[in-house]
Write an enzyme that holds these catalytic residues in place. Sequence first.
Site, PDB file in Angstrom:
ATOM      1  N   CYS A   1     -95.659-133.857  59.708  1.00 25.51           N
ATOM      2  CA  CYS A   1     -94.729-134.276  60.756  1.00 25.51           C
ATOM      3  C   CYS A   1     -93.319-133.973  60.250  1.00 25.51           C
ATOM      4  O   CYS A   1     -92.828-134.633  59.331  1.00 25.51           O
ATOM      5  CB  CYS A   1     -94.941-135.766  61.022  1.00 25.51           C
ATOM      6  SG  CYS A   1     -94.086-136.370  62.463  1.00 25.51           S
TER       7      CYS A   1
ATOM      8  N   CYS B   1     -85.627-126.011  47.178  1.00 26.17           N
ATOM      9  CA  CYS B   1     -84.341-126.723  47.117  1.00 26.17           C
ATOM     10  C   CYS B   1     -84.496-128.238  47.020  1.00 26.17           C
ATOM     11  O   CYS B   1     -83.519-128.933  46.744  1.00 26.17           O
ATOM     12  CB  CYS B   1     -83.477-126.368  48.319  1.00 26.17           C
ATOM     13  SG  CYS B   1     -84.074-127.008  49.899  1.00 26.17           S
TER      14      CYS B   1
ATOM     15  N   CYS C   1     -89.146-129.390  50.439  1.00 28.45           N
ATOM     16  CA  CYS C   1     -89.173-127.967  50.111  1.00 28.45           C
ATOM     17  C   CYS C   1     -89.254-127.833  48.593  1.00 28.45           C
ATOM     18  O   CYS C   1     -88.478-128.452  47.868  1.00 28.45           O
ATOM     19  CB  CYS C   1     -87.913-127.295  50.649  1.00 28.45           C
ATOM     20  SG  CYS C   1     -87.711-125.578  50.128  1.00 28.45           S
TER      21      CYS C   1
ATOM     22  N   CYS D   1     -87.247-123.449  55.706  1.00 22.67           N
ATOM     23  CA  CYS D   1     -86.353-124.536  55.323  1.00 22.67           C
ATOM     24  C   CYS D   1     -84.938-124.182  55.790  1.00 22.67           C
ATOM     25  O   CYS D   1     -84.444-123.090  55.510  1.00 22.67           O
ATOM     26  CB  CYS D   1     -86.387-124.733  53.807  1.00 22.67           C
ATOM     27  SG  CYS D   1     -85.203-125.966  53.208  1.00 22.67           S
TER      28      CYS D   1
ATOM     29  N   CYS E   1     -82.553-123.541  52.480  1.00 18.61           N
ATOM     30  CA  CYS E   1     -82.694-122.430  51.523  1.00 18.61           C
ATOM     31  C   CYS E   1     -83.479-121.234  52.046  1.00 18.61           C
ATOM     32  O   CYS E   1     -83.621-120.243  51.339  1.00 18.61           O
ATOM     33  CB  CYS E   1     -83.324-122.937  50.229  1.00 18.61           C
ATOM     34  SG  CYS E   1     -85.085-123.323  50.380  1.00 18.61           S
TER      35      CYS E   1
END
Length: 172
Positions: A147, A127, A124, A76, A79
């Site tokens: 995707c 976060c 995510c 991510c 984070c």
Amino acid sequence: MPKRRSFLAVLAAACSAPLGLWGQQVHAGDNKLKMTQQDWLKRISKDQYHILFEEGTERARTSPLNDEKRAGHFICAACNQVLFSSDKKYDSGTGWPSFFDVIAGAVAFKVDYKLIYPRTEYHCSNCGGHQGHVFDDGPPPTGKRYCNNGLALRFIAQGEEKPAIFRGGNSS
């Protein structure tokens, strides 16, 4: 009137049923670390913020991660939580980095109605940053296509040290 309410209750249950199969649900723009926009913009770009926390989408075929073929992990961008392993990446032909499986527990799901029909969006789990949508047209063994927006990810090549997962607080 009772028949209409029953119909609406069944419809609502049917639309949300797939989420039960996926696990944790998130809410649009859910900033789980409770940071301000200014704090996030110290860590990520404005374009990344738009995608991750305003649920934007980048133009297809603009991410250099489409062509990333090295062994490693996709994390991510906000984070640093590991979301995907490179051995789960494939070329879907869509113009966005695509994966057929995710690291267990790394993402949370919700239904998105922005295009009228329901799509499953994923974020995510650390976060709450919006990553992309998952579809049922991927390759075996999962049949899934995650995707992903390239700007929502960073790539860490095998052998490179993974950054620590950011758990919140002021990033100054």
